[in-house]
Design a protein around this motif. Structure first.
Motif, mmCIF file in Angstrom:
data_model
loop_
_atom_site.group_PDB
_atom_site.id
_atom_site.type_symbol
_atom_site.label_atom_id
_atom_site.label_comp_id
_atom_site.label_asym_id
_atom_site.label_seq_id
_atom_site.Cartn_x
_atom_site.Cartn_y
_atom_site.Cartn_z
ATOM 1 N N VAL A 114 51.254 37.819 38.803
ATOM 2 C CA VAL A 114 52.369 37.778 38.583
ATOM 3 C C VAL A 114 52.109 36.779 37.196
ATOM 4 O O VAL A 114 52.291 38.116 36.108
ATOM 5 N N ASP A 115 51.473 36.201 36.751
ATOM 6 C CA ASP A 115 51.136 35.974 35.581
ATOM 7 C C ASP A 115 50.566 37.112 34.825
ATOM 8 O O ASP A 115 50.741 37.733 33.074
ATOM 9 N N THR A 116 49.699 37.682 35.542
ATOM 10 C CA THR A 116 48.975 38.815 34.566
ATOM 11 C C THR A 116 49.483 40.069 34.324
ATOM 12 O O THR A 116 49.636 40.419 33.263
ATOM 13 N N VAL A 117 50.366 40.306 35.466
ATOM 14 C CA VAL A 117 51.292 41.272 35.203
ATOM 15 C C VAL A 117 52.396 41.191 33.799
ATOM 16 O O VAL A 117 52.941 41.836 33.208
ATOM 17 N N VAL A 118 52.607 40.297 34.227
ATOM 18 C CA VAL A 118 54.133 39.722 32.977
ATOM 19 C C VAL A 118 53.380 39.680 32.230
ATOM 20 O O VAL A 118 53.625 40.717 30.617
ATOM 21 N N ASP A 119 52.084 39.373 31.478
ATOM 22 C CA ASP A 119 51.557 39.062 30.969
ATOM 23 C C ASP A 119 51.227 40.118 30.104
ATOM 24 O O ASP A 119 51.614 40.500 28.628
ATOM 25 N N ASN A 160 30.055 43.311 41.598
ATOM 26 C CA ASN A 160 29.860 44.152 42.172
ATOM 27 C C ASN A 160 30.556 44.626 43.047
ATOM 28 O O ASN A 160 30.076 44.496 45.031
ATOM 29 N N GLU A 161 32.018 44.920 43.321
ATOM 30 C CA GLU A 161 32.388 45.273 44.352
ATOM 31 C C GLU A 161 33.434 46.417 43.476
ATOM 32 O O GLU A 161 33.270 46.796 42.379
ATOM 33 N N PRO A 162 33.912 47.339 45.009
ATOM 34 C CA PRO A 162 34.449 48.448 44.788
ATOM 35 C C PRO A 162 35.856 47.764 44.075
ATOM 36 O O PRO A 162 36.276 46.819 44.230
ATOM 37 N N LEU A 163 36.337 48.688 42.800
ATOM 38 C CA LEU A 163 37.355 48.598 42.484
ATOM 39 C C LEU A 163 38.690 48.278 43.459
ATOM 40 O O LEU A 163 39.284 47.331 42.755
ATOM 41 N N GLU A 164 38.774 48.942 44.554
ATOM 42 C CA GLU A 164 39.599 48.242 44.894
ATOM 43 C C GLU A 164 39.564 47.360 45.872
ATOM 44 O O GLU A 164 40.635 47.340 46.409
ATOM 45 N N HIS A 165 38.777 47.061 46.182
ATOM 46 C CA HIS A 165 38.658 45.572 46.213
ATOM 47 C C HIS A 165 38.780 44.237 45.671
ATOM 48 O O HIS A 165 39.117 42.699 45.977
ATOM 49 N N ILE A 166 39.078 44.622 44.080
ATOM 50 C CA ILE A 166 39.650 43.756 43.438
ATOM 51 C C ILE A 166 40.496 43.388 43.856
ATOM 52 O O ILE A 166 42.000 43.890 43.392
ATOM 53 N N HIS A 167 41.190 41.575 43.533
ATOM 54 C CA HIS A 167 42.306 41.108 43.450
ATOM 55 C C HIS A 167 43.190 40.452 42.930
ATOM 56 O O HIS A 167 41.369 40.049 41.722
ATOM 57 N N PHE A 168 43.934 39.468 42.499
ATOM 58 C CA PHE A 168 44.759 39.263 41.247
ATOM 59 C C PHE A 168 44.566 37.667 41.110
ATOM 60 O O PHE A 168 45.349 37.759 40.370
ATOM 61 N N HIS A 169 43.895 37.286 41.801
ATOM 62 C CA HIS A 169 44.685 35.908 42.344
ATOM 63 C C HIS A 169 43.895 34.770 41.989
ATOM 64 O O HIS A 169 45.058 33.953 41.569
ATOM 65 N N GLU A 170 42.831 35.255 41.207
ATOM 66 C CA GLU A 170 42.348 33.956 40.373
ATOM 67 C C GLU A 170 42.778 33.649 39.020
ATOM 68 O O GLU A 170 43.490 32.344 38.691
ATOM 69 N N VAL A 171 43.196 34.818 38.895
ATOM 70 C CA VAL A 171 44.389 34.791 37.385
ATOM 71 C C VAL A 171 45.481 34.414 37.539
ATOM 72 O O VAL A 171 46.406 34.396 36.382
ATOM 73 N N GLY A 172 46.317 35.090 38.990
ATOM 74 C CA GLY A 172 47.109 34.996 39.358
ATOM 75 C C GLY A 172 48.009 36.865 39.018
ATOM 76 O O GLY A 172 48.744 36.755 37.294
#
Length: 254
Positions: A124-129, A110-122
């Motif tokens: 750099v890992d996410t963008v490379v995957d 229940n957060e605005p899209l712009e507030h979501i970060h990718f820390h939990e899944v990493g």
């Protein structure tokens, strides 16, 4: 016509799919290294190794970072992709996948899209995957992508927001519209990044399509040698007109 088939009977994660696609192509590691370099992320590279899972040789791909990376939001990843030297179609598909992943996280928290970060899944890992898998899927030269139903696993998963039954909330959100099932594995078998990639790449779900198998790739991940061994298998299948008619008659599910 070439078909790329993703066999997710034992689950799917970003690193498993990336590894299986790099194993599928003759110069998969070289192509993936080029794609990672094209992202323009300083100090980020990939390392390839072989991993035996249930007596089967699989490929493993690890994302290496020379220094700690900052916390990144969707806008940051969008800028990285836009500024990269990757082909336009790969950028578009990659951003579609990253946005889909962020939207699922935003909805369940229940957060605005712009507030979501990718820390939990990493981040750099996410963008490379994501970008690496899209790049390699395009490099297969397949006109369509078909996936098996995806094994979500079972049991419980613990992360920063607490302990949840499998599938975790983001995975349940991403599974909407997909063909899925569960086995009594006692562990999470499908991750948000893995589900996002299958949902973005696959145009249909069903059994292995008829045709001539041209190549097979095996990919494993961080937890593949746990109590419930896992790997992901990919195929390139060449079909002729008769195969296509047979496939249409079987009615692959979308």
């Amino acid at each position: 016509m070439k078909t790329l088939y993703l066999e997710c009977a034992l689950g799917v994660s970003g690193d498993m799919l990336l590894a299986a696609l790099s194993d599928l192509l003759e110069d998969g590691p070289g192509l993936l290294a080029e794609a990672v370099a094209a992202l323009g992320l300083p100090g980020v590279s990939v390392r390839f190794s072989e991993q035996m899972v249930q007596g089967i040789r699989t490929r493993r791909v690890e994302v290496l970072e020379e220094s700690p990376q900052p916390l990144r939001h969707l806008a940051d990843l969008t800028r990285i992709v836009d500024a990269s030297a990757l082909p336009g179609r790969v950028k578009d598909k990659g951003l579609e996948a990253l946005t889909r992943l962020a939207r699922a996280e935003a909805k369940v928290h229940n957060e605005p899209l712009e507030h979501i970060h990718f820390h939990e899944v990493g981040a750099v890992d996410t963008v490379v995957d994501v970008l690496g898998a899209v790049f390699l899927a395009e490099a297969c030269g397949a006109r369509r992508v078909v996936a098996s139903p995806v094994n979500l696993g079972s049991g419980f998963v613990t992360f920063s927001h607490g302990r949840f039954p499998v599938p975790a909330p983001a995975c349940a959100e991403l599974a909407k519209g997909m063909r899925t099932f569960a086995t009594d594995s006692g562990m999470e078998l499908a991750t948000p990044t893995g589900l996002t990639l299958v949902k973005t790449l696959a145009q249909a779900y069903g059994p292995l399509p008829p045709g001539s198998v041209q190549a097979v790739g095996y990919g494993s991940g961080t937890y593949s040698n746990g109590a419930y061994p896992t790997f992901l298998r990919t195929y390139v299948i060449e079909a002729d007109a008769e195969d296509e008619e047979r496939c249409a008659g079987h009615g692959h599910e979308h």
